[in-house]
Design a protein around this motif. Structure first.
Motif, short mmCIF file in Angstrom:
data_model
loop_
_atom_site.label_atom_id
_atom_site.label_comp_id
_atom_site.label_asym_id
_atom_site.label_seq_id
_atom_site.Cartn_x
_atom_site.Cartn_y
_atom_site.Cartn_z
N ALA A 569 -4.11 -19.58 -22.20
CA ALA A 569 -5.23 -19.45 -21.25
C ALA A 569 -6.57 -19.48 -21.97
O ALA A 569 -7.52 -20.13 -21.52
CB ALA A 569 -5.08 -18.16 -20.46
N THR A 573 -8.96 -22.85 -21.15
CA THR A 573 -9.99 -22.58 -20.15
C THR A 573 -11.18 -21.88 -20.80
O THR A 573 -11.20 -21.65 -22.02
CB THR A 573 -9.43 -21.68 -19.04
OG1 THR A 573 -9.22 -20.36 -19.56
CG2 THR A 573 -8.12 -22.22 -18.48
N THR A 574 -12.12 -21.50 -19.97
CA THR A 574 -13.26 -20.70 -20.45
C THR A 574 -13.04 -19.22 -20.24
O THR A 574 -13.95 -18.41 -20.44
CB THR A 574 -14.55 -21.14 -19.73
OG1 THR A 574 -14.37 -20.97 -18.31
CG2 THR A 574 -14.88 -22.59 -20.04
N TRP A 575 -11.83 -18.86 -19.82
CA TRP A 575 -11.51 -17.44 -19.64
C TRP A 575 -11.55 -16.72 -20.99
O TRP A 575 -11.12 -17.26 -22.00
CB TRP A 575 -10.12 -17.26 -19.01
CG TRP A 575 -10.05 -17.69 -17.58
CD1 TRP A 575 -11.05 -17.78 -16.69
CD2 TRP A 575 -8.85 -18.09 -16.89
NE1 TRP A 575 -10.59 -18.20 -15.46
CE2 TRP A 575 -9.23 -18.40 -15.55
CE3 TRP A 575 -7.51 -18.21 -17.25
CZ2 TRP A 575 -8.33 -18.82 -14.60
CZ3 TRP A 575 -6.60 -18.63 -16.30
CH2 TRP A 575 -7.00 -18.92 -14.98
N GLN A 812 -7.09 -31.55 -20.86
CA GLN A 812 -8.55 -31.64 -20.85
C GLN A 812 -9.03 -33.09 -20.76
O GLN A 812 -10.07 -33.37 -20.18
CB GLN A 812 -9.11 -30.97 -22.11
CG GLN A 812 -9.00 -29.45 -22.08
CD GLN A 812 -9.68 -28.77 -23.26
OE1 GLN A 812 -10.05 -29.43 -24.23
NE2 GLN A 812 -9.83 -27.46 -23.17
N ASN A 825 -10.68 -23.62 -13.74
CA ASN A 825 -9.92 -22.96 -14.81
C ASN A 825 -8.46 -22.74 -14.45
O ASN A 825 -7.57 -22.94 -15.27
CB ASN A 825 -10.57 -21.61 -15.16
CG ASN A 825 -11.69 -21.78 -16.16
OD1 ASN A 825 -11.66 -22.68 -16.99
ND2 ASN A 825 -12.70 -20.92 -16.09
N TRP A 826 -8.20 -22.30 -13.22
CA TRP A 826 -6.80 -21.99 -12.85
C TRP A 826 -5.92 -23.23 -12.93
O TRP A 826 -4.76 -23.16 -13.34
CB TRP A 826 -6.74 -21.37 -11.45
CG TRP A 826 -7.08 -22.31 -10.32
CD1 TRP A 826 -8.31 -22.48 -9.74
CD2 TRP A 826 -6.18 -23.21 -9.65
NE1 TRP A 826 -8.25 -23.42 -8.75
CE2 TRP A 826 -6.94 -23.89 -8.67
CE3 TRP A 826 -4.83 -23.50 -9.77
CZ2 TRP A 826 -6.40 -24.84 -7.82
CZ3 TRP A 826 -4.27 -24.44 -8.94
CH2 TRP A 826 -5.05 -25.12 -7.96
N LEU A 828 -6.58 -25.94 -14.87
CA LEU A 828 -6.46 -26.29 -16.28
C LEU A 828 -5.38 -25.44 -16.96
O LEU A 828 -4.53 -25.94 -17.71
CB LEU A 828 -7.80 -26.07 -16.99
CG LEU A 828 -8.92 -27.06 -16.69
CD1 LEU A 828 -10.22 -26.59 -17.32
CD2 LEU A 828 -8.56 -28.45 -17.18
N PHE A 829 -5.40 -24.13 -16.68
CA PHE A 829 -4.41 -23.24 -17.30
C PHE A 829 -3.00 -23.57 -16.82
O PHE A 829 -2.07 -23.72 -17.62
CB PHE A 829 -4.73 -21.78 -16.97
CG PHE A 829 -3.57 -20.85 -17.21
CD1 PHE A 829 -3.15 -20.59 -18.50
CD2 PHE A 829 -2.88 -20.28 -16.14
CE1 PHE A 829 -2.06 -19.74 -18.73
CE2 PHE A 829 -1.80 -19.45 -16.37
CZ PHE A 829 -1.38 -19.18 -17.66
#
Length: 870
Positions: A569, A573-575, A812, A825-826, A828-829
């Motif tokens: 994650a 992502t950016t998380w 990506q 994000n969700w 992408l993850f």
């Protein structure tokens, strides 16, 4: 009148009232006093009388014995009312049906689901000898319905003798480590009731932590075992650590290896309990002899002396007694516990009287100390798991099933030979199921022809010699599980006498084996990694009624999956989910302690380091090589495993693998001290305090770097910080005492607060809560299917970690570079995680095949080398 005579004159089923409020039976639901037991017994008799058909005053009962109050109540009620009973195994419907057909019992008492029922079966009154009390099968489940007929006098005298030579009192308590439809288990029940002691009823095996917890809570002083169970007990460094109340360790049901007997006599001296080696046969209700704990060491391979009231002698082929020491002959026993005789039909139940003596079928000699040593067998039967198995009967059963076989064996193994290879399929499974044996106790082999004597009879001696040769060449194993163990331990020939941990298994191999055990439907004991591999190969399927019971999943598996998920994650992502890789270092220290500790303690340092690092380094260098070829040169410091010291200026996804060099460094640092013999010896005795010393050293060094060198949060990948995390894991495994656990938790909280305060909150959370979970060994109860799924994902964590870089790049490229708008994000993850899992599922089987091929080549080369050297 001495105690033995008193107990014979007043048998236990008549004197239950004497013990009043003393606890008689303990179950999962509570305690039952002797007075409460008497009320239940008398109520059973009264209720049964009301149900009897007209004309039947003395019924024959068939009781399916299980570790519950109801069947014990039925057994005692029948003894008090003078009703004969047949005892058989619980839930063995086929066996019950055969006994019902042969002996026509009037009532069948059994559990139907959770309901205890008394089922009418025969309205005809049977003629039975007035002294007939109990009938037991002679040979497990070989198919023979020949029963041993025991009288009330047989039961009372044998129980009295055992109480007398053990010196039991009403303060002693035993536990049902054995089924009581089997004569040894029945004798434990009888002796406890004779002494007025407590019997704890449980179905938990010795390998289950709950067994020892229950035994400890009930103050168990008597632990009866068969030889196979001593393999489990021998793994405990101190028996009284789990059972401090232990006073008497009993062994019967087969010959115990002399070296094991000596080891447990020494344990008894050191821990203050007594080991009684005992010998018996169902035909003697069942105890015949015992070896006193005070016997000299040279007598540990004998069966000792006759029980009180009994007499042993040795006779030659003409029946003449042999008085000389060291001269073999057949062992003969006389005593009040010798059976009435056998019965194969209902009509034989009327035969009265008692056999004058029991020809045991064992060839023995007398020692100078007055003990008896068994040196052979005069009849074709073996004794496995305490059951006498007729080899001729097994042959007859196979012949009836259309299988032409010749059977031989010993008290360790049953050997079956065939000449038709097509008959081998499924035969071993069937024999194990029918005879209630484990896989390692049955061998099936195909040979060209059966050897014969000049008389034309089968040469069983030659067959047995061939069986012994085969057992040395290749021990019997469960093929599926055996191959998984070979692959997981990276060997073609694992040593079955040592444990998974001692064999150098790692955390990922552990998950693979546990997943296989679960998928095979086997009853997985706790701490199975500490049991001999042969014990795993002997595991039996979990009872059908346990299918719905939730399976325990250890917290380290869940934490490993969460850590890998956080890594993916954070990279996809950016998380801000940093902390997963840091916590993997904690798990590395925990895994080294758990799986490589025994190897390090024996100073096989290179092996321990190799077991820990080889697999992950192979993955690591393959990934580096691929990146080097596709994307350009990878700097040297990545190849020599010091990249965690470098400040990377130009970002590349290879940087995400900083964990591997850090892990390699701390693995070596944890292992090197064991190469110094005095230091290694001290660490093996004090592993927790070794971890404390390393932790103190790492704290001091990190503090020095913070103050003198200005170490920043970005430098925590340094070996000092990585070692600190790995030591958290090491200490978490070895923190056994409450004070040690509290001290470690306090240290973690202080270190995180004072030295890691500048890092991300997720890193602090992972390290703090993860380490605390490891310290206290939290477990989750999940449905078996979900538990298996987690175990499978756990086996994929290494390839997911190593391949997620490529999944991130692919996702990506699609979701950011070529999407408008960019994926959230969700998505992408989720896409990255799923793609990583799929890639891991594809690559993992390939890895297993490669490892298997390498192991095969290595062992083949070793074999060729040995032959060349000769």
């Amino acid at each position: 009148m001495d105690r033995f005579q008193q107990l014979v004159a007043d048998p236990f089923w008549r004197t239950l009232e004497v013990f009043g409020d003393k606890i008689a039976l303990t179950t999962e639901t509570g305690d039952l006093s002797y007075s409460e037991l008497v009320d239940r017994v008398d109520r059973f008799v009264a209720d049964t009388i009301e149900r009897l058909p007209d004309g039947i005053n003395r019924p024959l009962l068939l009781i399916e014995a299980s570790n519950h109050i109801e069947p014990i109540t039925a057994y005692l009620g029948s003894l008090r009312a003078q009703w004969p009973v047949i005892l058989t195994e619980h839930s063995a419907r086929e066996k019950t049906d055969r006994l019902q057909s042969a002996f026509r019992p009037n009532l069948i008492a059994r559990f139907s689901g959770r309901d205890w029922i008394m089922q009418p079966a025969n309205t005809e009154a049977l003629e039975m000898a007035p002294e007939l009390a109990v009938m037991l099968s002679t040979s497990g489940s070989t198919g023979s319905e020949k029963l041993v007929r025991l009288s009330h006098r047989n039961l009372a005298s044998n129980a009295a003798a055992i109480v007398d030579y053990l010196g039991l009192s009403s303060d002693d308590g035993a536990i049902t480590s054995l089924p009581w439809h089997y004569s040894y288990g029945m004798s434990v029940l009888n002796m406890q009731l004779s002494a007025g002691g407590r019997l704890t009823l449980t179905d938990q095996p010795l390998t289950d932590r709950d067994f020892w917890k229950t035994a400890q809570q009930t103050g168990t002083t008597v632990l009866p075992l068969v030889p196979m169970q001593f393999d489990v007990l021998s793994l405990k460094e101190r028996i009284k650590a789990d059972l401090p109340s232990l006073k008497y360790l009993l062994q019967a049901g087969g010959k115990l290896d002399r070296s094991i007997a000596e080891a447990f006599f020494d344990k008894g001296d050191a821990e203050d309990f007594k080991l009684f080696l005992m010998y018996g046969q169902t035909e003697a209700a069942p105890r015949i002899s015992y070896l006193p704990p005070s016997a000299p060491r040279k007598s540990f391979d004998t069966i000792g002396q006759a029980i009180p009231g009994g007499h042993l002698r040795i006779v030659d082929q003409n029946g003449t007694e042999i008085s000389e020491c060291g001269t073999p002959g057949e062992l003969v026993y006389t005593g009040p516990n010798v059976m009435m005789g056998y019965a194969e039909t209902a009509e034989e139940l009327s035969n009265s009287g008692q056999l004058p003596e029991l020809l045991t079928g064992d060839i023995a000699e007398k020692t100078e100390e007055g003990f008896f040593r068994i040196v052979g067998r005069s009849k074709r039967f073996v004794k496995l798991n305490g059951l006498r198995i007729s080899l001729d009967q097994v042959e007859a059963n196979l012949r009836d099933a259309g299988v032409a076989a010749r059977v031989t064996g010993s008290d360790q193994r049953l050997d079956v030979f065939l000449t038709d290879k097509s008959m081998l399929s499924g035969l071993r499974d069937r024999l194990c199921r029918d005879l209630k044996l484990s896989f390692s106790q049955v061998s099936t082999q195909c040979i060209s022809e059966f050897p014969q004597l000049p008389s034309g009879k089968v040469d069983y001696r030659t067959l047995q010699k061939r069986a012994d040769e085969l057992a040395v060449e290749k021990p019997p194993t469960t093929d599926g599980l055996y191959s998984v163990l070979c692959a997981a331990l990276r060997t073609r020939e694992p040593d079955l006498s040592v444990s998974f941990r001692d064999h150098g298994g790692d955390s990922l191999a552990y998950l693979e084996v546990e997943l296989t055990l679960s998928e095979m439907g086997l009853e997985i004991p706790e701490n199975w990694e500490d049991l001999p591999l042969s014990f795993l190969l002997d595991l039996k399927p979990a009872p059908s009624q346990r299918n719905e019971i939730r399976q325990l999943v250890s917290v380290d598996l869940v934490l490993r999956i969460l850590a890998i998920t956080a890594v993916v994650a954070g990279h996809a992502t950016t998380w801000k989910t940093m902390g997963g890789a840091y916590f993997l270092l904690v798990l590395s220290g925990y895994s080294i302690a758990k799986f490589q500790g025994p190897t390090l303690f024996t100073r096989h340092v290179v092996r321990a380091v190799a077991n820990t690092l080889v697999r992950i380094l192979v993955w690591y260098y393959l990934v580096l090589l691929f990146v080097h070829v596709v994307s350009g040169a990878v700097p040297l410091y990545w190849w020599v495993l010091i990249s965690n010291y470098q400040q990377v200026e130009a970002f590349t996804k290879v940087e995400w693998f900083w964990y591997v060099p850090a892990m390699a460094q701390v693995t070596v640092m944890l292992s090197l001290p064991f190469m110094i013999q005095p230091l290694g010896t001290w660490i093996s005795r004090n592993p927790f305090y070794f971890g404390v010393c390393l932790l103190a050293a790492s704290i001091g060094y990190v503090t020095f770097m913070q103050v003198q060198l200005g170490l920043s949060a970005g430098d925590w990948r340094h070996t000092a910080g990585a070692l600190q995390l790995a030591v958290f894991g090491w200490c978490a495994y070895y923190a056994k005492e409450r004070a040690e656990k509290l001290a470690l938790v306090s240290a973690v909280l202080i270190v995180i607060w004072l030295q890691w305060f500048e890092t991300y909150p997720t890193i602090q959370a992972f390290i703090t809560f993860g380490t605390i979970s490891l310290v206290y060994g939290f477990q989750f109860k999940l449905r078996p299917r979900l538990a298996r799924m987690l175990a499978y994902v756990g086996t994929l964590t290494l390839p997911i970690y190593m391949l997620h870089v490529f999944a991130v790049a692919a996702v990506q490229r699609v979701g950011i570079a070529h999407a408008d708008p960019n994926w959230p994000n969700w998505l992408l993850f989720l896409s990255t995680f799923i793609l990583s899992i799929v890639a891991a599922m594809v690559v993992l089987p390939i890895e297993k095949r490669v490892v298997g091929a390498i192991a095969f080549s290595k062992n083949r080369a070793r074999s060729v080398w040995k032959k060349t050297a000769r």
